[in-house]
Design a protein around this motif. Structure first.
Motif, PDB file in Angstrom:
ATOM      1  N   THR A  78     122.671  29.921  92.739  1.00 45.45           N
ATOM      2  CA  THR A  78     123.804  29.756  93.648  1.00 45.45           C
ATOM      3  C   THR A  78     123.682  30.693  94.839  1.00 45.45           C
ATOM      4  OG1 THR A  78     125.256  29.124  91.818  1.00 45.45           O
ATOM      5  CG2 THR A  78     126.311  29.880  93.841  1.00 45.45           C
ATOM      6  N   ILE A  79     123.310  31.950  94.581  1.00 45.58           N
ATOM      7  CA  ILE A  79     123.167  32.936  95.652  1.00 45.58           C
ATOM      8  C   ILE A  79     122.089  32.509  96.638  1.00 45.58           C
ATOM      9  CG2 ILE A  79     122.441  35.304  96.137  1.00 45.58           C
ATOM     10  CD1 ILE A  79     123.742  36.108  93.477  1.00 45.58           C
ATOM     11  N   ILE A  80     120.920  32.124  96.125  1.00 45.42           N
ATOM     12  CA  ILE A  80     119.810  31.731  97.002  1.00 45.42           C
ATOM     13  C   ILE A  80     120.193  30.516  97.841  1.00 45.42           C
ATOM     14  CG2 ILE A  80     117.445  30.863  97.039  1.00 45.42           C
ATOM     15  CD1 ILE A  80     117.673  33.835  96.438  1.00 45.42           C
ATOM     16  N   ARG A  81     120.828  29.528  97.204  1.00 47.56           N
ATOM     17  CA  ARG A  81     121.210  28.312  97.948  1.00 47.56           C
ATOM     18  C   ARG A  81     122.252  28.621  99.025  1.00 47.56           C
ATOM     19  NH1 ARG A  81     120.650  25.559  92.627  1.00 47.56           N
ATOM     20  NH2 ARG A  81     118.882  24.112  92.797  1.00 47.56           N
ATOM     21  N   LYS A  82     123.219  29.486  98.714  1.00 46.95           N
ATOM     22  CA  LYS A  82     124.247  29.839  99.705  1.00 46.95           C
ATOM     23  C   LYS A  82     123.604  30.545 100.903  1.00 46.95           C
ATOM     24  CE  LYS A  82     128.256  31.579  98.481  1.00 46.95           C
ATOM     25  NZ  LYS A  82     129.338  30.612  98.745  1.00 46.95           N
ATOM     26  N   CYS A  83     122.703  31.471 100.636  1.00 43.48           N
ATOM     27  CA  CYS A  83     122.045  32.199 101.723  1.00 43.48           C
ATOM     28  C   CYS A  83     121.200  31.266 102.581  1.00 43.48           C
ATOM     29  CB  CYS A  83     121.186  33.324 101.151  1.00 43.48           C
ATOM     30  SG  CYS A  83     122.109  34.686 100.414  1.00 43.48           S
ATOM     31  N   ILE A  84     120.427  30.408 101.939  1.00 50.37           N
ATOM     32  CA  ILE A  84     119.562  29.482 102.671  1.00 50.37           C
ATOM     33  C   ILE A  84     120.387  28.533 103.522  1.00 50.37           C
ATOM     34  CG2 ILE A  84     118.008  27.516 102.387  1.00 50.37           C
ATOM     35  CD1 ILE A  84     116.702  28.999 100.080  1.00 50.37           C
ATOM     36  N   SER A  85     121.448  28.000 102.940  1.00 49.83           N
ATOM     37  CA  SER A  85     122.304  27.068 103.682  1.00 49.83           C
ATOM     38  C   SER A  85     122.900  27.736 104.912  1.00 49.83           C
ATOM     39  CB  SER A  85     123.421  26.554 102.760  1.00 49.83           C
ATOM     40  OG  SER A  85     124.299  25.696 103.464  1.00 49.83           O
ATOM     41  N   ALA A  86     123.341  28.988 104.750  1.00 54.48           N
ATOM     42  CA  ALA A  86     123.927  29.702 105.887  1.00 54.48           C
ATOM     43  C   ALA A  86     122.887  29.962 106.968  1.00 54.48           C
ATOM     44  CB  ALA A  86     124.528  31.016 105.397  1.00 54.48           C
ATOM     45  N   VAL A  87     121.685  30.364 106.574  1.00 56.87           N
ATOM     46  CA  VAL A  87     120.626  30.643 107.548  1.00 56.87           C
ATOM     47  C   VAL A  87     120.257  29.386 108.318  1.00 56.87           C
ATOM     48  CG1 VAL A  87     118.213  31.324 107.806  1.00 56.87           C
ATOM     49  CG2 VAL A  87     119.698  32.606 106.264  1.00 56.87           C
ATOM     50  N   GLU A  88     120.115  28.272 107.628  1.00 54.60           N
ATOM     51  CA  GLU A  88     119.705  27.036 108.300  1.00 54.60           C
ATOM     52  C   GLU A  88     120.831  26.464 109.161  1.00 54.60           C
ATOM     53  OE1 GLU A  88     117.975  24.282 105.571  1.00 54.60           O
ATOM     54  OE2 GLU A  88     116.163  25.515 105.330  1.00 54.60           O
ATOM     55  N   THR A  89     122.057  26.785 108.815  1.00 57.07           N
ATOM     56  CA  THR A  89     123.188  26.298 109.601  1.00 57.07           C
ATOM     57  C   THR A  89     123.419  27.148 110.839  1.00 57.07           C
ATOM     58  OG1 THR A  89     124.275  25.452 107.605  1.00 57.07           O
ATOM     59  CG2 THR A  89     125.661  25.782 109.550  1.00 57.07           C
ATOM     60  N   ARG A  90     123.295  28.480 110.666  1.00 53.64           N
ATOM     61  CA  ARG A  90     123.710  29.383 111.734  1.00 53.64           C
ATOM     62  C   ARG A  90     122.563  30.039 112.503  1.00 53.64           C
ATOM     63  NH1 ARG A  90     127.190  33.764 108.953  1.00 53.64           N
ATOM     64  NH2 ARG A  90     127.130  34.551 111.108  1.00 53.64           N
ATOM     65  N   GLY A  91     121.412  30.257 111.844  1.00 60.87           N
ATOM     66  CA  GLY A  91     120.427  31.118 112.496  1.00 60.87           C
ATOM     67  C   GLY A  91     118.996  30.665 112.436  1.00 60.87           C
ATOM     68  N   ILE A  92     118.734  29.364 112.276  1.00 54.13           N
ATOM     69  CA  ILE A  92     117.365  28.897 112.118  1.00 54.13           C
ATOM     70  C   ILE A  92     116.514  29.183 113.353  1.00 54.13           C
ATOM     71  CG2 ILE A  92     117.724  26.568 113.032  1.00 54.13           C
ATOM     72  CD1 ILE A  92     115.668  27.500 109.903  1.00 54.13           C
ATOM     73  N   ASN A  93     117.154  29.353 114.518  1.00 54.41           N
ATOM     74  CA  ASN A  93     116.421  29.610 115.756  1.00 54.41           C
ATOM     75  C   ASN A  93     116.471  31.076 116.189  1.00 54.41           C
ATOM     76  OD1 ASN A  93     115.580  26.907 116.185  1.00 54.41           O
ATOM     77  ND2 ASN A  93     117.609  26.387 116.997  1.00 54.41           N
ATOM     78  N   ASP A  94     117.061  31.930 115.383  1.00 53.90           N
ATOM     79  CA  ASP A  94     117.152  33.352 115.743  1.00 53.90           C
ATOM     80  C   ASP A  94     115.768  33.984 115.778  1.00 53.90           C
ATOM     81  OD1 ASP A  94     119.816  32.884 115.703  1.00 53.90           O
ATOM     82  OD2 ASP A  94     120.317  34.389 114.179  1.00 53.90           O
TER      83      ASP A  94
END
Length: 735
Positions: free
Chosen positions: A397-413
């Motif tokens: 759950t932790i890994i999926r939540k982090c990945i989802s947030a990164v791909e939603t908010r910061g994939i181009n950072d």
């Protein structure tokens, strides 16, 4: 085998072999220094006299061709191999330029001379100064120890305590200097690969502009130049990652050296002074020995060694221990002494002196004396503390939540996963995510409370907190093996095979993570996180070694390669099963056979390596293995990639004294020699690229006509597509 790594923990033992390894590193740096000095001289000749340009270029080319980088460890990456080969490529290029013999004006001061002089002065010169300090402190340390150990035990306690403190402070200062010197030696060995090649690359780029055909030459060289720049950048990036890990390990050992002692085959080892009795009236003398003791066999080895005489190693002695007795100061005018009786030398007793009371107690414990400590000389590897991070439902759950947030908010950072978050915020986020009560309340995708760098750092920290790395300790060495050798295709196949040997939960989480990293790399134009950069970030996280040593840290670059393979081949590795015809792991360790050395004037020729070494495994039946003995299998895993393989024994090499090694078809060298005369056809079992006009290039499956023995040992002559030439004997199979 290249230079051996210098372990920080060995600074405290300061063994004879440690000193030998230091001298090997020093000799290599001196060789490099002399070479660079000569190269600078050659470069100045190019500027000073255009009339002797042809001669200077030829000398320059020869210097480049003859120099070869030494590396730390047992293998090099593809990038390092290309960097090493780049000097020979530069040499060949110079030879081509010389044919034109056009007068040109060169200005290489800024592009070549100054950077090399700067590197030689600032880097190699700094090492020389460190060596002087190290040698001086070595002399001072052991002189002070000698003087200290000669103090009479009858002196006042206050005087003795003061002397003890002074000696201990001096020893600590010596250890500090030794750690710094060892770190500097290894850093400069790694640094020189790119610090030296980059000025060379600039020099060649500048040379093009002064030639009449410079533009065309630059176009021809451009592709290789770009590849080499990538090789250099990859090597530099891996160097920076490895250097930070090495410095961290050095600091850990500096803070608590006793907790980082390396596992040893000896129960106890270290320096002792041994009393040697002389005929009257000369009394006795005390000689420093490096002593090693195995408790199980009661075997005691001691070798005289004197640091101050340039590390002179004397003849060793071996005996079996009978008993050990502590000596009190009322029976001998020296402290820290104990007696040893040898079982195989009746009536012979040796008196030995440790460096301190603590070390004497440790020796007494190891030797079965009366006094003992709660710890022994060689502590076991301290396991990493098991944290609360687990591969359970909460973990996914932790890994999926982090990945989802990164791909939603910061994939181009830019610098995603390389830019780290504030430690306190990262810990707070992890605590909330790992708490059942608060995990569901944390909104990473829509909340501005958590920066992207905090989320990425939390994800990495969670993976590092697992009791065991995601790719497991058991398969760690197996994953490293294909990264060190073989073709790109064989590496992918080996990693593919190993991923499916991981525990199901490990494989599932690795799949989730690598799929995400593949997506990150697809946005590398925006976030600058290429596959290579992601390998540097996640290599140590997913494949951390069980024991922290310099040798293990030198394998970081190969861990990065494994992660790169996972990212670049995610769909194949995780969405398809391994090839059912792929060889068992015992076959994977087979090293590609090198072409036999040619007895000709072409010295320094590179050994050939087949592109698909593992294909030979498919042609072997179980009965072909001439070494089925279980004793040859490592105890860690019978199906390890690093296990001995039937292929290793079955690959034919040049004929030698032993004629019974098996060929790929089950025959022997004697069969080969007798058959080759009458047989006229052969089939290639490995691909080969010719390195000389007299050799043939071919792919797997090529059929050779009119095959005959060659006058050159280990080679055949044959015809392929109307062209006749030399064929490596161990690359073909008779039909």
């Amino acid at each position: 085998m290249g230079l051996q790594p210098l372990e920080f923990s060995d600074c405290y033992l300061d063994s004879p072999w440690f000193r030998e390894r230091i001298r090997a590193h020093e000799a290599e740096l001196e060789r490099t220094n002399k070479f660079i000095k000569e190269l600078i001289k050659d470069g100045k000749n190019l500027i000073a006299a255009t009339k002797s340009l042809s001669v200077a270029q030829r000398k320059f080319a020869h210097s480049l061709r003859d120099f070869k980088f030494e590396f730390i460890g047992d293998a090099v990456t593809d990038d390092e191999r290309c960097i090493d080969a780049s000097l020979r490529e530069f040499s060949n290029f110079l030879k081509n330029l010389e044919e034109q013999r056009e007068i040109m004006a060169l200005s290489v001061t800024e592009t070549l001379i100054k950077p090399l002089e700067k590197f030689r002065k600032e880097q190699l010169g700094a090492v020389k100064e460190e060596k002087k300090k190290f040698d001086k402190e070595t002399e001072k340390n052991y002189s002070l120890i000698d003087k200290h150990l000669n103090l009479s035990a009858k002196k006042k306690d206050s005087h003795l305590q003061e002397a003890d403190i002074q000696v201990e402070q001096n020893r600590q200062h010596f250890y500090e200097l030794s750690l710094e010197y060892v770190c500097k030696l290894q850093e400069i060995q790694e640094r020189k690969k790119f610090e030296f090649v980059e000025p060379m690359l600039s020099f060649f780029q500048g040379m093009f502009t002064f030639y009449h055909q410079g533009h065309e030459l630059a176009k021809d060289f451009n592709h290789y130049k770009m590849e080499l720049q990538i090789n250099i950048q990859n090597t530099r990036t891996r160097f920076e990652g490895t250097r930070s890990e090495v410095e961290e390990l050095m600091n850990k050992i500096r803070q608590n050296p006793k907790d980082h002692k390396r596992a040893s085959q000896f129960t106890a080892e270290g320096y002792l002074y041994v009393q040697e009795k002389r005929p009257a009236p000369f009394g006795s003398s005390w000689v420093k020995h490096y002593c090693m003791y195995r408790k199980a066999a009661k075997k005691f080895n001691m070798i005289p060694f004197e640091h101050r005489s340039g590390g002179k190693l004397g003849d060793g002695e071996v005996f079996f221990l009978k008993e050990c007795t502590k000596r009190h100061t009322d029976s001998i005018d020296r402290r820290f002494c104990f007696d040893i009786e040898a079982a195989d030398r009746p009536g012979v007793s040796l008196t030995m002196q440790a460096f301190s009371e603590e070390e004497r107690k440790q020796w007494l414990e190891a030797l079965g004396g009366k006094e003992a400590l709660s710890h022994s000389f060689n502590t076991a590897i301290i396991p990493r503390p098991e944290g609360s991070a687990q591969l359970d439902k909460m973990g996914f759950t932790i890994i999926r939540k982090c990945i989802s947030a990164v791909e939603t908010r910061g994939i181009n950072d830019q610098g995603l996963y390389r830019v780290v978050g504030v430690s306190s915020k990262v810990q707070r986020l992890l605590s909330m995510l790992m708490d059942v009560k608060t995990c569901n309340e944390v909104d990473l995708e829509n909340s501005a409370d958590w920066e992207v760098k905090t989320i990425t750092s939390a994800l990495k920290q969670y993976l590092r907190s697992l009791p065991e790395p995601l790719m497991t300790y058991e398969l760690h060495g197996d994953f490293i093996v294909p990264a060190k050798s073989g073709s790109p295709e064989s590496r992918v196949n080996a990693v593919h095979f190993l991923v499916h040997k991981l525990p199901e939960k490990n494989k599932e989480m690795l799949d989730i993570l690598v799929k995400h990293l593949t997506n990150v790399s697809n946005h590398s134009k925006q976030n600058l996180m290429t596959v290579a950069n992601l390998g540097v970030v996640f290599g140590p996280t997913l494949m951390r070694p069980q024991e922290e040593t310099v040798a293990a840290l030198m394998d970081l670059k190969f861990q990065n390669i494994v992660v790169e393979i996972l990212i670049e081949n995610h769909e194949k590795i995780f969405r398809t099963p391994p090839d059912t015809t792929f060889p068992e792991p015992t076959c994977l360790s087979a090293s590609p056979p090198n072409a036999p050395p040619r007895q000709s004037k072409r010295q320094g020729q590179r050994s050939k390596r087949p592109v698909a070494v593992y294909n030979l495994c498919l042609e072997l039946e179980d009965g072909d293995n001439p070494y089925p003995s279980k004793e040859d299998t490592p105890t860690s895993s019978l199906d390890s990639l690093s296990s001995p393989s039937p292929v290793t024994a079955a690959i034919p090499g040049p004929p030698g004294p032993d004629k019974n090694h098996l060929l790929a078809d089950g025959g022997s060298f004697g069969d080969w020699a007798s058959t080759i005369i009458s047989s006229r056809k052969a089939r290639a079992v490995y691909p080969c690229e010719a390195e000389h006009s007299s050799e043939l290039s071919f792919e797997i499956g090529a059929i050779f006509e009119d095959v005959q023995t060659s006058r050159e040992p280990g080679w055949l002559e044959g015809t392929l597509n109307g062209k006749r030439g030399l064929i490596p004997q161990n690359y073909v199979k008779l039909l």
